[in-house]
Design a protein around this motif. Structure first.
Motif, short mmCIF file in Angstrom:
data_model
loop_
_atom_site.label_atom_id
_atom_site.label_comp_id
_atom_site.label_asym_id
_atom_site.label_seq_id
_atom_site.Cartn_x
_atom_site.Cartn_y
_atom_site.Cartn_z
N LYS A 77 0.85 -1.19 0.00
CA LYS A 77 0.00 0.00 0.00
C LYS A 77 0.89 1.24 0.00
CE LYS A 77 -3.84 0.19 2.34
NZ LYS A 77 -4.87 0.03 1.30
N PRO A 78 1.19 1.77 -1.17
CA PRO A 78 1.92 3.05 -1.22
C PRO A 78 1.05 4.19 -0.71
CG PRO A 78 1.23 2.40 -3.41
CD PRO A 78 0.88 1.26 -2.52
N VAL A 79 1.66 5.16 -0.08
CA VAL A 79 0.90 6.27 0.48
C VAL A 79 1.47 7.59 -0.03
CG1 VAL A 79 0.33 5.00 2.58
CG2 VAL A 79 2.34 6.47 2.55
N GLY A 80 0.64 8.62 0.05
CA GLY A 80 1.05 9.99 -0.27
C GLY A 80 0.49 10.92 0.79
N TYR A 81 1.07 12.10 0.88
CA TYR A 81 0.61 13.06 1.89
C TYR A 81 0.41 14.41 1.23
CZ TYR A 81 0.31 15.68 6.26
OH TYR A 81 -0.13 16.48 7.29
N GLU A 82 -0.83 14.91 1.32
CA GLU A 82 -1.16 16.23 0.79
C GLU A 82 -1.00 17.24 1.92
OE1 GLU A 82 -5.03 16.07 -0.89
OE2 GLU A 82 -4.57 14.38 -2.22
N ALA A 83 0.12 17.96 1.91
CA ALA A 83 0.42 18.88 3.01
C ALA A 83 -0.60 20.01 3.12
CB ALA A 83 1.83 19.45 2.83
N ALA A 84 -1.16 20.42 1.98
CA ALA A 84 -2.10 21.54 2.01
C ALA A 84 -3.36 21.19 2.78
CB ALA A 84 -2.45 21.96 0.58
N SER A 85 -3.83 19.95 2.62
CA SER A 85 -5.07 19.53 3.29
C SER A 85 -4.83 18.60 4.46
CB SER A 85 -6.00 18.84 2.28
OG SER A 85 -5.34 17.77 1.63
N ASP A 86 -3.55 18.26 4.72
CA ASP A 86 -3.19 17.36 5.83
C ASP A 86 -3.91 16.02 5.72
OD1 ASP A 86 -1.63 19.39 6.83
OD2 ASP A 86 -3.12 20.10 8.25
N ILE A 87 -3.89 15.42 4.53
CA ILE A 87 -4.58 14.16 4.30
C ILE A 87 -3.59 13.13 3.77
CG2 ILE A 87 -6.33 12.99 2.90
CD1 ILE A 87 -7.97 15.51 2.95
N VAL A 88 -3.63 11.94 4.37
CA VAL A 88 -2.83 10.81 3.90
C VAL A 88 -3.68 10.01 2.92
CG1 VAL A 88 -1.71 8.64 4.55
CG2 VAL A 88 -1.43 10.65 5.98
N THR A 89 -3.18 9.86 1.71
CA THR A 89 -3.88 9.08 0.69
C THR A 89 -3.10 7.79 0.43
OG1 THR A 89 -2.72 10.27 -1.07
CG2 THR A 89 -4.87 11.12 -0.40
N SER A 90 -3.80 6.75 0.06
CA SER A 90 -3.14 5.47 -0.16
C SER A 90 -3.67 4.83 -1.43
CB SER A 90 -3.36 4.53 1.03
OG SER A 90 -4.74 4.23 1.20
N GLY A 91 -2.83 4.02 -2.03
CA GLY A 91 -3.20 3.21 -3.18
C GLY A 91 -2.85 1.76 -2.89
N LYS B 67 -4.88 12.52 13.97
CA LYS B 67 -4.76 11.16 14.50
C LYS B 67 -5.33 10.15 13.52
CE LYS B 67 -5.54 8.49 18.73
NZ LYS B 67 -4.10 8.27 18.99
N ARG B 68 -6.41 10.51 12.83
CA ARG B 68 -6.97 9.62 11.82
C ARG B 68 -6.01 9.41 10.66
NH1 ARG B 68 -12.27 8.26 11.60
NH2 ARG B 68 -12.12 8.15 9.32
N GLN B 69 -5.26 10.46 10.28
CA GLN B 69 -4.28 10.31 9.21
C GLN B 69 -3.13 9.39 9.63
OE1 GLN B 69 -5.43 11.49 6.39
NE2 GLN B 69 -7.09 12.29 7.67
N VAL B 70 -2.72 9.51 10.87
CA VAL B 70 -1.68 8.61 11.38
C VAL B 70 -2.17 7.16 11.37
CG1 VAL B 70 -0.28 8.01 13.41
CG2 VAL B 70 -0.59 10.40 12.78
N LEU B 71 -3.44 6.97 11.72
CA LEU B 71 -4.02 5.62 11.68
C LEU B 71 -4.06 5.08 10.26
CD1 LEU B 71 -5.44 3.29 13.12
CD2 LEU B 71 -7.59 4.52 12.85
N GLU B 72 -4.41 5.92 9.31
CA GLU B 72 -4.42 5.51 7.90
C GLU B 72 -3.01 5.12 7.46
OE1 GLU B 72 -5.96 4.71 4.13
OE2 GLU B 72 -7.01 5.15 6.01
N PHE B 73 -2.02 5.85 7.90
CA PHE B 73 -0.63 5.54 7.58
C PHE B 73 -0.24 4.21 8.21
CE2 PHE B 73 3.99 7.21 7.90
CZ PHE B 73 4.32 6.57 6.72
N ARG B 74 -0.66 3.97 9.45
CA ARG B 74 -0.31 2.73 10.15
C ARG B 74 -0.92 1.52 9.45
NH1 ARG B 74 -1.07 2.27 16.54
NH2 ARG B 74 1.14 2.80 16.52
#
Length: 332
Positions: free
Chosen positions: A85-99, A191-198
């Motif tokens: 699961k590669p991830v990306g981080y949109e700093a402008a919106s503070d959102i972790v996205t994953s593929g 915290k939700r973004q950290v969970l998505e990253f985990r």
């Protein structure tokens, strides 16, 4: 949709038959050759031909088509199946996205299936084509390069999250920013973004440990060259650093949230003390005025000439005494 299909011989891209079956047969007849097919969000109909030609296991095919899988490593009779699961981080919106990236590795072939936009497969293919020495190691080199690229990007995302958390922590402990009504929601969203990253990094530990030879009884994984184990061990070490960073981020953001809630509680207590202090000061003249407002006939003070100024003076003296007492105790 097939994004790319190529035959690699002796570490270099070569022209080959358009038919999957002919290309695979040609690679198996020769030495140091394999075919690499890349697909992006294929439909079931589009993937049927690939499944038939390469003999992919139906359970792995189902996972590759449906996506939404945890990182894992499955070994079948004719192929190896790995999910990342590669991830990306949109700093402008503070959102972790994953593929998601699914990799099928077998005898003289690699099939990659990409879901989402975060997968670095194009960059990996271009980098490998510029490094024929590595590409000579066949499908194992492709699997290692994909895992290495995904985990290296984890490190970048972890660094960006750490930077944003430091800014959030500074805001919480600032004299004015910590009291914002939106601060708690921002902390919870982080915290939700950290969970998505985990969810992307945690389950990948065991698959990489198996590829590195650190799995149960240190057994060899089929279709992976034994000499590649040190390289997968290096990727596993990087992933361990990422997981440690994620755990640290999760603990720290929980501590920041607790500190923010404690600050809010202390400020509310201060506000309640101030309100109580002013209420106490207002209660004294109210009580005195209430007593003399009862209009009883037998109240001798009502007929004194100095009654009014005396009562006003008494109220003023009591108010001053209460103000000094409450001020000394920090309630005002």
């Amino acid at each position: 949709m097939i994004v790319d299909c190529a035959i690699y011989r002796d570490g270099r891209r070569t022209e080959g038959p358009d038919d999957f079956s002919d290309a695979l047969a040609q690679c198996r007849r020769g030495r140091d050759a394999f075919v690499w097919i890349g697909l992006h969000e294929p439909t079931e109909k589009e993937f049927d031909r690939v499944t038939e030609e390469f003999g992919l296991h139906p359970l792995a095919v189902e996972d590759a088509l449906s996506a939404h899988q945890r990182p894992k490593l499955e070994v079948y009779d004719d192929s190896l199946f790995m999910v990342l699961k590669p991830v990306g981080y949109e700093a402008a919106s503070d959102i972790v996205t994953s593929g998601e990236v699914m990799v099928f590795v077998g005898d003289s072939f690699v099939v990659t299936v990409r879901h989402g936009e975060e997968a670095p497969l194009a960059q990996v293919r271009h980098r490998l084509e510029d490094e024929p020495e590595m590409l000579r190691h066949g499908p194992t080199a492709v699997l290692y390069s994909i895992a290495d690229a995904v985990v290296d990007h984890y490190l970048e995302v972890a660094g960006e999250l750490s930077t944003d958390l430091e800014e959030l922590e500074t805001e919480v402990f600032s004299p004015t920013g910590g009291g914002s009504r939106h601060t708690a929601s921002r902390i919870y969203a982080f915290k939700r973004q950290v969970l998505e990253f985990r969810r992307a990094t945690g389950p990948l530990t065991q698959p990489l440990a198996r590829l590195a030879g650190n799995g149960m009884f240190g057994t060899k994984v089929p279709f992976v060259h034994e000499k590649a184990q040190p390289f997968f061990r290096d990727v596993s070490d990087h992933l361990t650093r990422v997981n440690e960073s994620v755990e640290g981020l999760d603990r720290l953001v929980s501590d920041v949230l607790s500190a923010h809630l404690a600050q809010m509680s202390v400020r509310q207590n201060d506000d309640m003390r101030k309100i109580s202090a002013w209420a106490a000061m207002a209660a004294v003249p109210t009580m005195i005025a209430g007593i003399y407002g009862m209009n009883f006939d037998h109240m001798p003070e009502l007929h004194w000439t100095v009654s009014y100024p005396a009562v006003i003076l008494l109220m003023a003296v009591l108010e001053v005494l209460l103000f000094r007492l409450l001020k000394r105790r920090g309630w005002l």
